[in-house]
Design a protein around this motif. Structure first.
Motif, short mmCIF file in Angstrom:
data_model
loop_
_atom_site.label_atom_id
_atom_site.label_comp_id
_atom_site.label_asym_id
_atom_site.label_seq_id
_atom_site.Cartn_x
_atom_site.Cartn_y
_atom_site.Cartn_z
N HIS A 1 0.25 -3.81 -25.84
CA HIS A 1 1.28 -2.85 -26.23
C HIS A 1 2.64 -3.44 -25.87
O HIS A 1 2.92 -3.76 -24.71
CB HIS A 1 1.07 -1.52 -25.50
N THR A 2 3.53 -3.63 -26.89
CA THR A 2 4.83 -4.26 -26.69
C THR A 2 5.90 -3.20 -26.43
O THR A 2 5.71 -2.01 -26.74
CB THR A 2 5.23 -5.08 -27.93
N ASP B 191 8.57 -2.60 -28.00
CA ASP B 191 9.13 -2.00 -29.20
C ASP B 191 8.15 -1.06 -29.89
O ASP B 191 8.39 -0.59 -31.00
CB ASP B 191 9.58 -3.07 -30.18
N GLN C 168 4.85 -1.73 -30.74
CA GLN C 168 3.78 -2.35 -31.50
C GLN C 168 2.50 -2.43 -30.65
O GLN C 168 2.57 -2.56 -29.43
CB GLN C 168 4.18 -3.75 -31.96
N ASN C 169 1.39 -2.40 -31.35
CA ASN C 169 0.08 -2.56 -30.71
C ASN C 169 -0.62 -3.75 -31.36
O ASN C 169 -0.90 -3.74 -32.56
CB ASN C 169 -0.79 -1.31 -30.88
N LEU C 170 -0.77 -4.78 -30.57
CA LEU C 170 -1.41 -6.00 -31.06
C LEU C 170 -2.85 -6.01 -30.58
O LEU C 170 -3.13 -5.79 -29.40
CB LEU C 170 -0.67 -7.23 -30.53
N ASP D 265 5.60 -12.44 -33.61
CA ASP D 265 6.61 -12.11 -34.61
C ASP D 265 6.93 -13.27 -35.53
O ASP D 265 7.83 -13.17 -36.36
CB ASP D 265 7.89 -11.66 -33.92
N ASP E 210 13.34 -12.40 -36.54
CA ASP E 210 13.06 -11.38 -37.57
C ASP E 210 14.01 -11.51 -38.73
O ASP E 210 13.60 -11.38 -39.90
CB ASP E 210 13.19 -9.97 -36.95
#
Length: 502
Positions: free
Chosen positions: A402-403, A405, A407-409, A430, A500
């Protein structure tokens, strides 16, 4: 030619009352003419010398010279020679041989006496005073002032400490040329006072005339520069000849007067000139009142207008010089301030340019570091992050990250994969597909992970100091692991943002 000059000199002496027997011989006459260079000057010198000699003889007391009983009477040279050789003809021969030298000695003493180089010793003989005649002019002037102060009990220094002493004129303690130069520079009237110790009125002039309060007050005025000396000294003697003094005491007044200059096309220039002379007995025509009246009635009216205009011109020049000096100082100060201001502005510009250059260098270094970091991420995405094992491959580990920002990787790893491969997976998550495929890591670059992976329960930070550790050996790392990214720095986020955008 020489005989004619000697005859003319004898005629001048005869007209002055000197008989033929009183006149010197031809050799002395020739010597005096060579010294003075003029018949009248030679006659005056001989006249003064004989007058001084007569005064010495009149004033000298008649002393009986008795032979001391303890002193052996002097023995003549003839007796000495007769005693040595025992013969009188040798003494006679010696007298004839030494006679020319005796005559020359006699003539030399007459010449030296006539110009004031000899004086009477206590034994009645002439002694030569060449040391005093060759004395330094400045030292002679100072000595004359000291002798005058000693004889009168006065002082020539106008200060408060000398109020109890008799006032004397403020005599210039220097040579005659120095006094003349001082009078020209200060636009003053130079008063030359000459005395002679051989004259009977010298003491009266020094003690009565030069100490008169009214005369001293007049001569101490700023308009006058007073110089004095005795003609027994060399420079005073030369000044007496220059000013044509015939008797003593003697006073001359010298001041600047207008004179046309040939070198300047006939323009009027200030030149020192003798205004008037006073000489004679201090009891009559050279008394204090006579001198004071001469100054107020003749000297000052004759010089007041011209010297006043010269002083006004000098004051005007001094004012212009001071004004120019003040303007130069103001200009120099303004130039200094402008120079300091320019230096300060230049220093500020250099400092600003250095700061800009440093900023540009820092930004360039940061961009280069970002480019190397992106290059490393692209390389790591292809070469460091392992391929995900298939679903039917066992054993395998499921990792969920869990980042910050949101996100869930999620990904599967092999138990033999290292902890660095997990960190590289999260760091390169990213990276777009277009940036993959880098086959070469950037040179001179060491990548540092700007975050920590933390197990949620129980909370445990995966140690970055042992990134080569296999996942199966990590304590608490089971078949599945839930991780949280913590401590991601702004620089890392900025790098992610820039990536990005790319």
């Amino acid at each position: 030619m020489a005989d004619a000059r000697i005859a003319s000199l004898r005629d001048v002496l005869a007209s002055r009352g000197h008989t033929r027997s009183e006149q010197p011989d031809d050799d002395v006459m020739s010597a005096m003419l060579d010294i003075e260079g003029d018949i009248d000057a030679a006659a005056r010198s001989i006249d003064d010398a004989q007058a001084a000699e007569r005064r010495r003889l009149e004033d000298a007391p008649q002393r009986q010279r008795a032979v001391s009983p303890l002193r052996v009477p002097p023995v003549s040279r003839a007796q000495t020679l007769s005693g040595i050789w025992g013969s009188g003809w040798l003494a006679t021969l010696w007298r004839w041989v030494s006679m020319p030298f005796s005559v020359l000695h006699f003539l030399a003493m007459i010449v030296l006496r006539s110009v004031g180089l000899t004086s009477r010793a206590p034994n009645g003989r002439d002694t030569i005073e060449l040391s005093r005649f060759n004395e330094d002019p400045r030292e002679a002037a100072r000595r004359w002032i000291l002798e005058l102060e000693r004889d009168t009990g006065g002082t020539s220094v106008p200060d408060e400490s000398a109020q109890m002493r008799i006032a004397l004129p403020n005599f210039f303690a220097g040579s005659y040329s120095d006094a003349l130069r001082e009078a020209k520079q200060q636009i003053q009237i130079l008063v030359v006072v000459l005395t002679s110790t051989t004259h009977t009125d010298a003491a009266y002039f020094r003690t009565e005339v030069l100490t008169d309060a009214a005369l001293v007050a007049q001569l101490r005025n700023e308009e006058f520069c007073v110089w004095g000396g005795d003609v027994q000294a060399r420079e005073a003697f030369q000044v007496s000849r220059l000013l044509e003094a015939s008797t003593y005491p003697f006073i001359a007044f010298i001041a600047l007067q207008p004179r046309r200059s040939r070198s300047r096309g006939g323009a009027l220039v200030a030149h020192p000139a003798v205004l008037s002379r006073m000489e004679g007995s201090p009891r009559t025509n050279l008394g204090a009142m006579s001198i004071l009246a001469h100054i107020q009635d003749i000297v000052l009216p004759r010089t007041r207008t011209y010297l006043g205009s010269l002083r006004s011109e000098r004051q005007h020049r001094e004012m212009e010089r001071e004004l120019k000096a003040a303007q130069d100082r103001a200009y120099a100060e303004a130039s200094k301030r402008d120079h300091e201001r320019v230096l300060k502005r230049r220093a500020e510009e250099e400092q600003r340019a250095a700061h800009e250059q440093s900023k540009l260098s820092s930004e360039a270094a940061a961009r280069a570091q970002q480019e190397k970091a992106m290059q490393w991420r692209c390389w790591a995405r292809t070469n460091l992050v392992p391929l995900e094992p298939g679903a039917n491959v066992a054993p395998q580990l499921r990792v969920a990250v869990h980042t910050p920002d949101g996100q869930n990787l999620q990904r599967r790893f092999s138990p033999t994969d290292t902890l660095e491969q997990v960190y590289a997976y999260v760091d390169t998550a990213d990276v777009a597909g277009d940036h993959t495929g880098e086959t070469k890591a950037p040179q001179d670059y060491v990548h540092r992970y700007a975050f920590d992976l933390v197990q949620t329960y129980p909370r445990r930070v995966l140690d970055k100091t042992n990134l080569q550790c296999a996942l199966q050996d990590v304590h608490g790392f089971g078949p599945s692991a839930n991780l949280v990214v913590e401590g991601m720095h702004d620089s890392a986020a900025a790098d992610l943002d820039s990536s990005d955008e790319e």
